[in-house]
Write a protein that holds these residues in place. Structure first.
Motif, short mmCIF file in Angstrom:
data_model
loop_
_atom_site.label_atom_id
_atom_site.label_comp_id
_atom_site.label_asym_id
_atom_site.label_seq_id
_atom_site.Cartn_x
_atom_site.Cartn_y
_atom_site.Cartn_z
N LYS A 171 -9.64 -0.95 -0.55
CA LYS A 171 -10.76 -0.44 0.25
C LYS A 171 -11.65 0.47 -0.59
CE LYS A 171 -9.55 -1.87 4.39
NZ LYS A 171 -9.95 -1.90 5.75
N LEU A 228 -5.26 -7.17 -4.85
CA LEU A 228 -5.16 -6.55 -3.54
C LEU A 228 -6.55 -6.20 -3.08
CD1 LEU A 228 -2.17 -4.09 -3.82
CD2 LEU A 228 -2.36 -6.15 -2.44
N THR A 229 -6.76 -6.34 -1.82
CA THR A 229 -8.06 -5.95 -1.31
C THR A 229 -8.05 -4.45 -1.18
OG1 THR A 229 -7.49 -7.73 0.16
CG2 THR A 229 -9.72 -6.82 0.33
N ASP A 279 0.59 4.34 -2.63
CA ASP A 279 0.32 5.75 -2.40
C ASP A 279 1.45 6.60 -2.96
OD1 ASP A 279 1.64 7.63 -0.22
OD2 ASP A 279 2.03 5.55 0.33
N CYS A 315 0.82 -1.20 0.00
CA CYS A 315 0.00 0.00 0.00
C CYS A 315 0.86 1.26 0.00
CB CYS A 315 -0.95 0.01 1.19
SG CYS A 315 -0.12 0.01 2.75
N THR A 335 -3.31 -3.79 5.66
CA THR A 335 -4.49 -3.13 5.09
C THR A 335 -5.76 -3.75 5.65
OG1 THR A 335 -3.87 -4.41 3.17
CG2 THR A 335 -3.86 -2.02 2.92
N LEU A 336 -5.71 -5.03 5.94
CA LEU A 336 -6.90 -5.69 6.45
C LEU A 336 -7.14 -5.36 7.92
CD1 LEU A 336 -6.60 -9.18 4.80
CD2 LEU A 336 -8.23 -7.38 4.25
N SER A 377 1.98 -6.13 4.15
CA SER A 377 1.18 -4.98 3.74
C SER A 377 -0.28 -5.38 3.53
CB SER A 377 1.77 -4.34 2.49
OG SER A 377 1.76 -5.27 1.44
#
Lengths: 1115, 418
Positions: free
Chosen positions: A36, A33-34, A7, A3, B146-147, B142
């Motif tokens: 959001k 990737l999960t 970014d 992540c 994030t989870l 990572s």
């Protein structure tokens, strides 16, 4: 793709096309990737910004603000990460301050950290808003987690807002007393920050520094010294009390702290010690390996002896191992310390390490070479053996090449010049023309410095004149010009040759040089010079300024010598010059015209024109560019730039007279005070005086400062006990320290020290009782103490063992000499008082010329040594002394019978003291008696055999009256063998061959250790290293005392306190190689016993076994 | 001490800035760019520069400049060493030290820099300590972060920071306990035209990869420690022990580290593994040149020389090379003037040879000096100095570790002058 990279990707992409943005997102999705839900939001905002790049920034920030104000941690974190990205890129994010500062109290540690980063960056700009965060930090300063406390202090002190100065001050003071050394370290850093924010706080900050300087944690040491250097570098007085501690801690301080401490101590030493560089005294370089020993020797010979302050020696010794550091800055710092502080003959130990650094990164090479260049000017010998390390490779960077060249030139001498010139020949051909030019200059310097090769060099340079490369030719001309000037002999050919070249040379400097040569030596080339001038007249207007000036010069000189041919030419040139664009040339022309052309105005001056213009000129000296760099301390930025950098502190010159040395003595703290009177009872009325005099005398006791550091150390350990709050950390640190830096034996004994630290008090009580009991007889006294004070002794001596281990090879390394030396030292004041009645014990300056440890006046030394014996009997502070005292009458051996010695008789015994001269020597005392009826003169030691034998002879005894006797001490290095030392005892008339055969037990020295250590070491010395035998004991030897007595009579070992009754253990080391010798005796039911000796020296073991067996068998 | 840090790529763009005290405008870098311009080659930029109000100390690593701004006197090596340590840390964290990797991990980089310096003074530079405070990036973490909303930042002070062995973290556990040591020696030599060795040195390094549980105390001894006359150690090595017994005794850091480096400078100890027969001529007429190089084994101690490579930096006038190699292949880069001959394994029966002609630019005087040859090579299972590890013992822990030592000899700065 994680992540953060996402970014980062976003922020870098913002300025790019939206299409590229999409592909990233698609690829991110492909990676499954999960992502959001906010991604879509982001995407929107980003695509939005992309559509209007002008105010993209602002819009982006709006977006960030929203994210910060949301309730989701992850969103906030995301926003902060992007903000940090902005900061890193140098973009402004200051308008987000209110939104960011709200999150300062966040629970999420990463978010918090990022907010801190932001705060520190922008607080200065937004002071009012920054104040909102202060209370959070104040709360965090009280947090139970040391990490949080420390980081709160870090941020609080980094916020450059003047209003909060009082809060910062308070926080620093509190943190300086924190239990966690990490927090204390942070407070040391905060001191500097506060000082730069508000210098008015100086006085208060100095107080904190003073407090932190006393800190014993290695973690704090580097940072506080840094703060000291920044805030109050002139307050040298704060260092005194901490000097020895800093020296001793140095090895364990983290590497960056080491650099700072070393450079501070360099300055300190320059103000506190006298110069070790003797005026006019040249040392033999090969004497260097005697190290401390050599100092003693020269003391004897030189009129005004220089004795190095033991603290000075301590610094040199403790920094030496750091030369092996992997950190190049540390190595350089030690190198400069040695350069500025060490006696001249010791400096060369840094050479190898510096040369090693040359293999490091390019930038490191650059700095190191610069320093070597400066060093090599003053001390060629240091780097000469490594000359090949400075050979240039074609792959080196230009500035590295030039520096290497510089060094090679500095190192050139008669012996190596041919090799160097051969190297230079290769360099001249280099494709790097700037480097080739530099080489030519270097050749020129070699030629002037070494007269043997001047002609060779000159010829070589002349050959270069036909080089195809112009730069090379030009440089050669310039150098030849200088060389010719130094050798104004018959070099007409060369000048002619150069004149021929003149047409082809275009480089102005070279042309100017040729013109100057023509003018200067115009009488040697009377035909050519006017012709050159003629050519110049043609091209004058097109020449460079420097060439024009030299043309005018040449014209003037020719006018004076050969006016017939050149008058018109000269006038023409002067006319041209008169209207030149350059005012320098116009001025010069006007001046020359007035000077040489006689007219009514010129007057008296023109008469002297010839003498002015054609005066013999001093030859230029071709000097190194590093010639005067030594005014800067080596290794500094100023040295590197060759100008004084801001904040550079001059290295002070040595004081003529050393300031009071006692300022470095540390007061003795509680537990020791109890110990002091016991010893003090022997001679001194006041225990305090004793301690001072201890240290004073130490300076004579070259290298034996282990007593000072020992007592200091033990005081430190005991004080850590006092400040119970941190004792746990400290002691664990201690034991780690030793395990990390000390050898096999001390790692164990340290354990005992930490143990004994804790139950020191207990022991002291018991000891007192023992003391009372032990008063009546000397014998039982010593035996009692054999068990009693061992704990204490081992606490101090094992502490000092870690120090003494750090000694240079020649110094004492094992545990035992430390306490013993102490007794010698203690003995000294008395001697001094005897010999010089008016010497007060505390007066240092008067004291220094008093007896040195080498027995200069032999009478004094005898009494000294006999005093030492006397003292060691009554002076009971460690197990070591026990051995000496219980041994009772010394075995004396005949060295020379008075019949064979024509009246001179000699006896010797082993005093079992550590040898003063070299730790690897066995001390021997010889009693010389004159039993003849006439005085014997010049008694001394003659030839020795084997030749390799290392004997420290006694000084020649000028005269021995009939019936008189004298005791002298010698040191013999038996190298752990019982081979006899043969030498000749000479008088003025005769020579007598004598020999000293040591018993194996005399080649040992006692070693204090605990039972655990003993067993541990014994475990390591199994198998081949173990010798054992069952012996029958004489019935008289059943008691422990008796066993001790017998064993100690045979061997100079120390008793190890034993918890089992049927076990006796003794520990020792061989004097020369310090190999451990462990003797254990297990008594069995009957009169039998199992005697075991563990040592690497198996020959010694079997001999010792035999001797012990014999001794124990007889009553 | 260190006031600010700028990272600059090879194009001269500042892509990261960090200030530890008040902010210094990035215009200060202009002085650096000026020097950079003047130096032509980035290698030639002087590491220490002076501007009216600041001093600039820079290093050049992996096509990046690390430029630090200094305001007051400080030992320049202190800064240089630190900057290299920063670059090493990036390398350690991200596997390489390049612009793209740094911009990709900007936040971690920033957090690292924040921890490494406090007010310009180094705070934590041990990789083990840093890794406990800021975890290196990896995909799994990572995703998990994030989870779960977890973070990359440690919450407690690493143990190492407080102890006297800051290089080792506490509570290390491995299923397989292993310790590997690589003894690598590099030969630095200058061989002159006639084949005699002008200078030769060996630069040795022992790299370790130690994965052992708990607090192991290792002792490494050598067959012939006398060879090592100049050494430098990782802080974990007990120097006294080395002084007195010539054994390396240490509590190792966890993971990869450099245990020691050593330097053997005495020339008679240095064996030169290959010889080179070369002739490079440039002819005045016809503007061409001839090149003929043969390489053969010299002192290889019975081992095979591998990865043999010859690099020649040709003079500017050489336009092209038309050569034939009996073994391996060659490339000539016209813009950088680099001739690279990749040979591979050296076969003593059939010596590799490269010969042919060089075409030269017409009208330009022939180069004065023949270019020198840089040799690269590798010999497996051999430390050319003869150094041998005799044994490795472990104390303090009960388990039996798996141990291994590997030797390799390489050519360092091995140069043949022609």
């Amino acid at each position: 793709m994680d992540c953060s990279s996402m970014d980062a990707g976003f922020s870098s992409l913002r300025s790019e096309a939206a299409g590229a943005m999409r592909t990233v997102l698609v690829s991110a999705e492909n990676l499954q990737l999960t992502l959001k839900p906010e991604l879509s939001q982001e995407e929107q905002s980003l695509t939005h910004t992309n559509s209007s790049p002008k105010d993209s920034h602002k819009a982006g920030n709006e977006d960030l603000k929203e994210m910060l104000e949301s309730s989701k941690e992850s969103l906030k974190l995301e926003a902060m990460k992007r903000i940090v990205g902005l900061i890193a890129k140098g973009k402004s994010a200051s308008e987000l301050f209110p939104a960011v500062v709200k999150n300062v109290a966040s629970k999420n540690i990463e978010l918090k950290k990022l907010v801190y980063v932001y705060l520190v960056r922008y607080a200065e700009e937004q002071q009012d808003l920054a104040l909102l965060s202060i209370s959070t930090f104040q709360r965090a300063l009280k947090d139970p987690n040391q990490f949080i406390r420390a980081s709160a202090l870090r941020v609080l002190s980094s916020i450059r807002v003047p209003i909060i100065v009082p809060i910062m001050m308070l926080a620093i003071k509190e943190a300086a007393a924190d239990l966690s050394p990490y927090v204390r370290k942070t407070s040391a850093h905060a001191i500097q920050k506060l000082y730069s924010l508000d210098p008015d706080q100086k006085e208060q900050l100095i107080e904190v520094i003073e407090k932190l300087l006393k800190d014993k944690s290695t973690l704090v040491a580097g940072s506080v010294v840094m703060a000291f250097e920044e805030v109050c570098p002139d307050r040298i007085d704060l260092i005194h009390k901490n000097y020895r501690k800093l020296c001793n801690l140095l090895v364990d301080v983290e590497e960056w702290g080491q650099v700072v401490i070393i450079s501070m101590l360099t300055r300190y030493a320059r103000t506190q010690f006298t110069s070790p560089w003797m005026e006019g005294a040249e040392f033999d370089e090969n004497k260097a390996f005697y190290d401390s020993d050599s100092e003693e020797k020269k003391d004897q010979t030189e009129a005004k002896p220089y004795v190095m302050d033991p603290d000075h020696r301590l610094l040199l010794r403790n920094t030496k191992p750091l030369l092996q550091s992997r950190n190049t800055a540390v190595v350089m710092a030690v190198a400069q310390l040695y350069w500025h502080l060490a006696p001249k003959h010791e400096v060369s130990i840094v050479t190898k390490s510096l040369v090693r650094l040359l293999r490091s990164h390019r930038e490191v090479q650059y700095i190191v070479l610069q320093n070597i260049a400066t060093m090599s000017i003053q001390r060629k010998g240091m780097f000469e053996p490594f000359i090949k390390s400075f050979y240039v490779r074609s792959t080196d960077a230009t500035h590295i090449k030039t520096l290497k060249l510089e060094i090679l030139t500095n190192l050139a001498n008669e012996a190596n010049i041919s090799t160097i010139l051969r190297e230079f020949q290769t360099y001249v051909k280099s494709q790097d023309k700037a480097f080739a030019a530099a080489t030519i200059q270097a050749i020129g310097r070699c030629a002037t410095n070494i007269s043997e090769v001047t002609d060779t060099c000159l010829n070589g340079l002349v050959l270069l004149l036909s080089n195809r490369d112009e730069a090379v030719v030009a440089e050669s001309i310039v150098v030849i010009k200088k060389l010719l000037q130094t050798q104004p002999t018959q070099h007409g050919d060369i000048i002619k040759h150069m004149a021929k070249l003149f047409d082809n040379v275009t480089v102005p400097m070279a042309r100017a040089s040729i013109l100057w040569l023509m003018g200067e030596y115009c009488e040697k080339v009377p035909k050519i010079a006017p012709d050159v001038l003629r050519k110049m007249a043609k091209t004058f207007t097109a020449e460079e300024d420097i060439v024009k000036l030299q043309t005018v010069n040449l014209a003037a000189k020719l006018y004076l010598t050969n006016s017939k041919q050149t008058k018109l030419l000269t006038q023409y040139i002067l006319n041209l010059g008169k209207y030149d664009q350059n005012y320098d040339i116009r001025d010069r022309t006007r001046f020359i015209r007035q000077l040489i052309v006689p007219n009514e105005k010129s007057g008296a001056l023109s008469k002297y024109a010839r003498r002015m213009l054609l005066a013999p000129k001093p030859a230029p000296v071709l000097e190194s560019a590093f010639k005067d760099r030594d005014r800067y301390q080596l290794g500094t930025l100023s040295h590197s730039l060759n100008l004084k950098a801001t904040g550079y502190q001059e290295l002070p010159d040595w004081p003529a007279v050393a300031p009071d040395q006692s300022v470095r003595n540390v007061e003795i703290v509680e537990p020791l005070r109890e110990w002091a009177p016991i010893v003090g009872k022997t001679k001194q009325p006041k225990s305090d005086d004793k301690f001072y005099s201890d240290d004073e005398d130490e300076k004579e006791e070259e290298g034996s400062d282990s007593s000072g550091s020992g007592s200091e150390d033990s005081s430190s350990s005991s004080s850590s006990e006092e400040s119970g709050s941190e004792s746990e950390e400290e002691s664990s640190e201690d034991s780690e320290k030793t395990s990390s830096d000390s050898g096999k034996s001390s790692s164990g004994s340290e354990k005992s020290s930490s143990e004994s630290e804790s139950d020191q008090k207990k022991k002291k009580k018991t000891k007192k009782a023992q003391q009372k009991k032990s008063k009546p007889t000397a014998d039982s006294d010593s035996d009692e103490n054999g068990n009693g004070p061992v704990g204490q002794a081992s606490s101090s001596s094992s502490e000092s063992s870690s120090d003494s281990e750090s000694d240079s090879e020649s110094d004492s390394e094992s545990d035992s000499p430390a306490p013993k030396k102490k007794t010698e030292v203690k003995a000294k004041p008395k001697v001094a008082v005897n010999s010089k009645k008016e010497v007060s014990l505390l007066d240092l300056d008067d004291f220094s010329p008093a007896p040195t440890n080498a027995p200069k006046p032999s009478v004094l030394s005898q009494s000294l040594l006999s005093d030492l014996e006397g003292l060691s009997l009554s002076n009971i502070s460690s197990a070591v002394q026990v051995t000496t005292s219980s041994f009772g009458p010394l075995k004396t051996y005949e060295l020379l019978h008075h019949m064979t010695g024509k009246g001179l008789s000699a006896k010797y015994h082993f005093p079992r003291q550590p040898c003063l001269y070299q730790p690897s020597m066995v001390a021997v005392q010889v009693i010389l008696t004159n039993s003849s009826d006439h005085a014997l003169e010049e008694i001394h030691i003659g030839d020795q055999s084997p030749a390799s034998l290392n004997i420290h002879c006694f000084n020649t005894i000028e005269r021995l009256e009939p019936g008189a006797s004298v005791t002298v001490s010698m040191g013999i290095d038996f190298s752990d063998s019982t081979q006899a030392a043969n030498f000749q005892l000479c008088t003025k008339e005769d020579q007598f061959s004598v020999s000293i055969q040591p018993a194996v037990g005399e080649l040992l020295m006692p070693s204090t250790m605990t039972e655990q250590d003993f067993c541990k070491e014994q475990g390591k010395l199994q198998g081949m290293n173990e010798t054992s035998a069952t012996i029958t004991m004489a019935t008289a030897n059943a008691s422990r005392q008796a066993i001790n007595k017998q064993v100690l009579s045979v061997a100079n070992v120390g008793e190890v306190p034993s918890s089992q009754n049927n076990f006796s253990r003794f520990g020792g080391r061989t004097v020369s190689s310090r190999a451990l010798v462990l003797v254990s005796l297990e008594l069995s039911e009957s009169s039998g016993a199992l005697l075991t000796i563990n040592t690497e020296k198996s020959v010694m073991a079997s001999m010792l076994l035999r001797d012990l067996k014999q001794a124990l068998a007889q009553a | 001490m260190i006031h600010s840090l700028f990272l600059i790529n090879h194009l001269g763009d500042i892509f990261l800035e960090k200030h530890w005290k008040s902010v210094i405008s990035r215009s200060v870098c202009d002085y650096f760019f000026e020097a950079r311009e003047k130096a032509v080659d980035p290698e030639n930029v002087p590491p220490v520069l002076q501007t009216p109000h600041h001093y600039l100390i820079s290093i050049y690593r992996g096509k990046l400049f690390f430029l630090s701004v200094i305001q007051t006197e400080v030992p320049p090596l202190f800064v240089i060493e630190f900057l290299h340590r920063v670059a090493d840390t990036f390398q350690d964290y991200f596997g390489e030290c390049s612009e793209s990797v740094i911009t990709d991990n900007l936040v971690i980089v920033y957090e690292l820099l924040e921890e490494m310096l406090d007010n310009g003074f180094p705070l934590a530079t041990e990789s083990n300590v840093l890794k406990e405070m800021i975890r290196p990036p990896n995909i799994l973490r990572s995703v998990v972060n994030t989870l779960t909303g977890g973070s990359n930042v440690g919450e407690t002070l690493p143990q190492g920071q407080l102890s006297n062995i800051p290089w080792r973290r506490a509570g290390v556990k491995y299923a397989n306990n292993e310790a590997y040591f690589d003894v690598t020696e590099e030969i630095d030599a200058i061989v002159d035209k006639s084949g005699t060795t002008v200078s030769a040195e060996i630069q040795g390094v022992i790299e370790a990869c130690v994965k052992l549980s708990g607090m192991p105390d290792l002792t490494m001894s050598f067959m012939n420690p006398r060879l090592l006359d100049d050494v430098s150690f990782h802080p974990c090595v007990r120097f006294r022990r080395w002084e007195s017994e010539r054994v390396l005794s240490f509590i190792p850091p966890d993971g990869n580290f450099t245990l020691m480096t050593y330097h053997i400078s005495s020339q008679n100890l240095v064996a030169i593994p290959v010889y080179v027969k070369q002739s490079i001529n440039f002819f005045e007429a016809g503007s061409c040149g001839r090149l003929d190089i043969t390489i053969g084994p010299k002192q290889t101690m019975g081992k095979t020389v591998e990865d043999l490579k010859v690099t020649i930096h040709m003079p500017k006038a050489v336009l092209n090379a038309n050569l034939t190699a009996t073994q391996g292949n060659y490339t000539y880069d016209c813009t950088t003037k680099m001739l690279v001959w990749d040979i591979g394994k050296l076969n003593p029966q059939k010596l590799p040879n490269l010969r042919g002609s060089l075409s030269m630019q017409t009208g330009v005087p022939n180069p004065e000096e023949n270019p020198s040859l840089n040799i690269d090579l590798k010999i497996q299972q051999l430390a050319i100095s003869g150094l041998k590890v005799s044994r490795l013992d472990m104390y303090g822990e009960k388990y039996k570790p798996f141990k291994g030592v590997k030797y390799v000899t390489k050519a360092g700065k091995f140069q043949v002058r022609t």
